[in-house]
Structure formats: structure tokens, C-alpha cells
Design a protein around this motif. Structure first.
Motif, PDB file in Angstrom:
ATOM      1  N   VAL A  34      -9.414   9.777  -8.277  1.00 13.27           N
ATOM      2  CA  VAL A  34      -8.097  10.425  -7.536  1.00 13.27           C
ATOM      3  C   VAL A  34      -6.489  10.081  -8.492  1.00 13.27           C
ATOM      4  N   ASN A  35      -6.642  11.293  -8.305  1.00 14.65           N
ATOM      5  CA  ASN A  35      -4.722  11.301  -8.560  1.00 14.65           C
ATOM      6  C   ASN A  35      -3.743  10.558  -8.258  1.00 14.65           C
ATOM      7  N   ALA A  37      -1.529  10.874  -6.776  1.00 17.36           N
ATOM      8  CA  ALA A  37       0.073  11.447  -5.236  1.00 17.36           C
ATOM      9  C   ALA A  37      -0.993  11.218  -4.376  1.00 17.36           C
ATOM     10  N   ASP A  38      -2.581  11.692  -4.550  1.00 12.26           N
ATOM     11  CA  ASP A  38      -3.051  11.442  -3.175  1.00 12.26           C
ATOM     12  C   ASP A  38      -3.386   9.328  -2.833  1.00 12.26           C
ATOM     13  N   SER A  40      -1.109   7.720  -3.678  1.00 11.93           N
ATOM     14  CA  SER A  40      -0.353   7.089  -3.008  1.00 11.93           C
ATOM     15  C   SER A  40       0.052   7.709  -1.507  1.00 11.93           C
ATOM     16  N   GLU A  41      -0.772   8.623  -0.896  1.00 15.71           N
ATOM     17  CA  GLU A  41      -0.592   9.420   0.503  1.00 15.71           C
ATOM     18  C   GLU A  41      -1.307   8.511   1.179  1.00 15.71           C
ATOM     19  N   LEU A  42      -2.396   8.045   0.487  1.00 18.59           N
ATOM     20  CA  LEU A  42      -4.088   7.237   1.119  1.00 18.59           C
ATOM     21  C   LEU A  42      -2.708   5.784   1.639  1.00 18.59           C
ATOM     22  N   ASP A 134     -13.068   3.412   2.549  1.00 14.64           N
ATOM     23  CA  ASP A 134     -12.537   3.693   1.755  1.00 14.64           C
ATOM     24  C   ASP A 134     -12.142   2.746   0.513  1.00 14.64           C
ATOM     25  N   THR A 155      -5.301   0.120  -2.196  1.00 13.36           N
ATOM     26  CA  THR A 155      -6.586   0.953  -2.660  1.00 13.36           C
ATOM     27  C   THR A 155      -7.524   0.118  -3.407  1.00 13.36           C
ATOM     28  N   TYR A 158      -9.592   3.554  -8.848  1.00 17.80           N
ATOM     29  CA  TYR A 158      -9.529   4.564  -9.599  1.00 17.80           C
ATOM     30  C   TYR A 158      -9.129   4.722 -10.986  1.00 17.80           C
ATOM     31  N   SER A 160      -7.991   7.662 -13.436  1.00 14.76           N
ATOM     32  CA  SER A 160      -6.638   9.183 -13.294  1.00 14.76           C
ATOM     33  C   SER A 160      -6.588   9.404 -14.997  1.00 14.76           C
TER      34      SER A 160
END
Length: 164
Positions: A34-35, A37-38, A40-42, A134, A155, A158, A160
């Protein structure tokens, strides 16, 4: 996803507890990629739900990547957990009731309650949950003095290619 009353309780954070258990097999080989940015948005999305539920302006949150330890204690520059911290003003008289409403909401929506307790003073407490869909963890904890909730959203780990 989360109604306004229940989002109130989503507010609070203690980093050490939520980051526990971030270990992986070997340098993240068994983790989703998971990058940042994604991720962080989560975290920001969960934060918006919490702040909205409390009807309070966001104070903090700014997600940051934190390295995760591997199963042998090694730290990889490509395995991370995204963590956001915030504060939400909640009067002392409303804190225990708000935490209970959030806990109940999360349970109705299938979240696993990892901690739920009222502190010895009887007017403050903490609730920590994990969304099994998630793996995101949310902790809401009363501050001292009890004028706010501290919020932490984390989270799972992940993988990256982006440097931390």
C-alpha cells in the motif's frame, strides 16, 4: 459508515498500544503493498468520521508512517504503519457516556473491542477497537485534565517501495 454519535467515541490515542503487534513474517513479505498516500487517506477518513461524530473541528491527526519491526526485531525501511493522532474537545461530564456509545456502535458494526475501561476516577476512560475488515485500530482516551479525548488511528503494517 459511522453515525455521528458513535464517531464521537472514536477520538483518542496512545501510540504504543496501537503499534503493538505490527510485526511481520520477514521484512513484510506477507503484507499487502500500500503506498503511503493511500494509507494516509485511510487514516484521515477514519479521523473525519470521528471528528464529525463529535461535532468538533479536527485538531491534529496529520498521519505519519512509522516503521514496523519484523518477527526478529529488525526494522525495514519498506514496512510501515500509518498513524494519526488528534485531540477532540469533550466535556468531562460527557466522556464516559460518549465512550460507551462509541463502543456499542463499533460492536454493532463488527469491530473487535480490544480495551474498554473506565478509569478509577469514574469520569474518564479509554476504548480501543480494531476493524477486522481492514485491520485499522482506533483508540479514544480521556486526557488529564479531562477536557478532551486523545485520538489515535493506526493501520496494520504495509509494504511500500517508498522510503520512510
Amino acid at each position: 459508515m459511522v453515525d455521528a454519535v458513535s464517531r464521537t467515541v472514536l477520538a483518542a490515542g496512545l501510540a504504543g498500544v496501537l503499534l503493538a503487534g505490527c510485526g511481520s513474517g520477514r521484512n513484510g513479505d506477507d503484507m499487502r503493498e500500500v503506498n503511503q498516500a493511500d494509507a494516509s487517506e485511510l487514516v484521515e477518513g477514519y479521523g473525519r468520521q470521528v471528528f464529525g461524530a463529535v461535532h468538533a473541528p479536527a485538531q491534529g491527526l496529520d498521519p505519519i508512517p512509522n516503521p514496523c519491526d519484523g518477527s526478529f526485531g529488525e526494522v525495514s525501511g519498506t514496512v510501515y504503519s500509518m498513524v494519526g493522532h488528534g485531540q477532540i474537545p469533550v466535556p468531562a461530564a460527557e466522556q464516559v457516556g460518549t465512550l460507551a456509545r462509541l463502543r456499542d456502535h463499533w460492536q454493532r458494526h463488527g469491530y473487535s473491542v480490544e480495551e474498554d475501561r473506565v478509569f478509577p476516577d469514574g469520569r474518564t476512560g479509554t476504548v480501543a477497537v480494531r476493524n477486522p475488515v481492514d485491520g485499522v485500530r482506533i483508540r479514544v482516551t480521556s486526557t488529564e485534565p479531562p477536557t478532551m479525548f486523545a485520538l489515535m488511528i493506526s493501520t496494520p503494517c504495509y509494504r511500500s517501495d517508498e522510503p520512510l
